[in-house]
Design an enzyme around this catalytic site. Structure first.
Site, PDB file in Angstrom:
ATOM      1  N   HIS A   1       9.344  30.966  10.121  1.00  0.00           N
ATOM      2  CA  HIS A   1       9.483  32.181   9.310  1.00  0.00           C
ATOM      3  C   HIS A   1       8.133  32.655   8.767  1.00  0.00           C
ATOM      4  CE1 HIS A   1      13.090  34.425   8.447  1.00  0.00           C
ATOM      5  NE2 HIS A   1      12.635  34.753   7.257  1.00  0.00           N
TER       6      HIS A   1
ATOM      7  N   ARG B   1       6.802  35.195  11.010  1.00  0.00           N
ATOM      8  CA  ARG B   1       7.508  36.470  10.815  1.00  0.00           C
ATOM      9  C   ARG B   1       6.950  37.205   9.590  1.00  0.00           C
ATOM     10  NH1 ARG B   1      12.539  39.252  11.469  1.00  0.00           N
ATOM     11  NH2 ARG B   1      13.704  39.611   9.544  1.00  0.00           N
TER      12      ARG B   1
ATOM     13  N   HIS C   1      15.870  44.360   9.007  1.00  0.00           N
ATOM     14  CA  HIS C   1      16.402  44.296   7.645  1.00  0.00           C
ATOM     15  C   HIS C   1      17.414  45.416   7.441  1.00  0.00           C
ATOM     16  CE1 HIS C   1      12.602  42.083   5.975  1.00  0.00           C
ATOM     17  NE2 HIS C   1      13.492  41.259   6.488  1.00  0.00           N
TER      18      HIS C   1
ATOM     19  N   LYS D   1      21.163  39.189  12.834  1.00  0.00           N
ATOM     20  CA  LYS D   1      22.262  38.784  11.958  1.00  0.00           C
ATOM     21  C   LYS D   1      23.448  39.720  12.146  1.00  0.00           C
ATOM     22  CE  LYS D   1      19.640  36.547   8.250  1.00  0.00           C
ATOM     23  NZ  LYS D   1      19.344  36.557   6.804  1.00  0.00           N
TER      24      LYS D   1
ATOM     25  N   ARG E   1      13.097  36.180  13.881  1.00  0.00           N
ATOM     26  CA  ARG E   1      13.663  35.013  13.210  1.00  0.00           C
ATOM     27  C   ARG E   1      13.740  33.895  14.253  1.00  0.00           C
ATOM     28  NH1 ARG E   1      17.226  39.360  11.737  1.00  0.00           N
ATOM     29  NH2 ARG E   1      17.116  39.853   9.505  1.00  0.00           N
TER      30      ARG E   1
ATOM     31  N   TYR F   1       7.065  42.757   0.891  1.00  0.00           N
ATOM     32  CA  TYR F   1       5.731  42.654   1.480  1.00  0.00           C
ATOM     33  C   TYR F   1       4.710  43.525   0.760  1.00  0.00           C
ATOM     34  CZ  TYR F   1       8.153  40.125   5.074  1.00  0.00           C
ATOM     35  OH  TYR F   1       8.918  39.196   5.720  1.00  0.00           O
TER      36      TYR F   1
END
Length: 298
Positions: free
Chosen positions: A244, A247, A270, A172, A148, A279
């Protein structure tokens, strides 16, 4: 207490107890500011403890005329989180958004670049400048490690474990993960770190920050966006791209070349594999080729 007081307490809760990043907290705060602005403009005087579902419904109707479904859903999610916090702290007994449905947004597939397009972006970088060497290392790191943009700008020199073939990423919620880093990406980071970064006068507090601006301090997220946008214009790329996008391309190309979703999930950081599963929907042609190649009844 007024709205401002409760919002400040909520921000502290998000920062200290939830461990969320400044960018995430700012987004939550902006949602609440939008609601407060609506109340002010419509001369509605009500505290966060007394605001009703009817008033929230009026607010939802007002933003529905200004924003798309995805933006509306994000704002409602942020408001629900705030009122759940008030319930958690026993400031109020209920959530006024409990029965308000978010608009259906569908599932947006992320934009990706082909390997050729990524090579063209890299080839467009002017390596005659110090910033060019830095920018090449930045793009190689974004694409080579699937980071990110917030993870990239906060990457530390002490996070580089090249001998082991990994870098440590703080994602995150301040969650740490180790991401493999290829020899090519290592090579360009070393060139920048040893030949370019050493020439900078580093500002106090940024001695360990890997990627620096010309003034010796940490790059902003906006600067990374600008670098990539300018390169896209330079090669006349007919796509709207951002950091992004690199990514997304990282994950998509791994999947197309046979990587399993669980591995991709771990590398991207994730929390849920459901997020990674988007994806799978990117390249229908690739999936058709997979079933023709591997299914026993092909």
């Amino acid at each position: 207490m007024n709205w401002e007081s409760y919002i400040k307490k909520y921000q502290s809760y998000l920062r200290i107890e939830r461990g969320l990043s400044k960018n995430t907290i700012d987004n939550y705060s902006f949602d609440l500011e939008r609601l407060c602005l609506f109340l002010t403009q419509n001369e509605i005087i009500v505290s966060p403890l007394k605001i009703s579902e009817d008033i929230i419904q009026q607010f939802v109707y007002s933003i529905s005329k200004q924003l798309n479904a995805r933006s509306q859903a994000r704002i409602l999610s942020g408001l629900k989180s705030f009122f759940n916090y008030l319930i958690f702290e026993e400031y109020r007994p209920d959530n006024p958004l409990e029965l308000i449905e978010s608009p259906k947004t569908g599932r947006k597939l992320p934009d990706t670049l082909t390997v050729i397009e990524i090579d063209l972006l890299l080839a467009a970088i002017d390596l005659c400048t110090n910033e060019g060497e830095r920018n090449r290392a930045i793009l190689e790191t974004l694409y080579g490690c699937g980071l990110r943009v917030s993870e990239l700008v906060s990457l530390k020199i002490s996070d580089l474990f090249f001998e082991e073939g990994f870098i440590k990423i703080t994602g995150k919620g301040n969650k740490e993960r180790f991401v493999p880093i290829g020899t090519l990406t290592q090579k360009y980071i070393k060139i920048y770190k040893e030949n370019i970064r050493t020439q900078l006068k580093v500002k106090k507090g940024f001695e360990d920050t890997l990627f620096l601006n010309r003034r010796g301090s940490q790059l902003t997220r906006a600067m990374i966006f600008t670098i990539i946008k300018n390169l896209a214009v330079k090669i006349e790329l007919n796509k709207s791209i951002s950091p992004h996008t690199l990514r997304h391309s990282f994950a998509t190309h791994l999947l197309e070349n046979g990587a399993d979703l669980r591995s991709i999930q771990l590398m991207l950081g994730h929390e849920s594999i459901t997020t990674t599963e988007i994806y799978v929907h990117l390249d229908r042609k690739f999936l058709t080729e997979v079933i023709h190649a591997f299914h026993p009844r092909r």
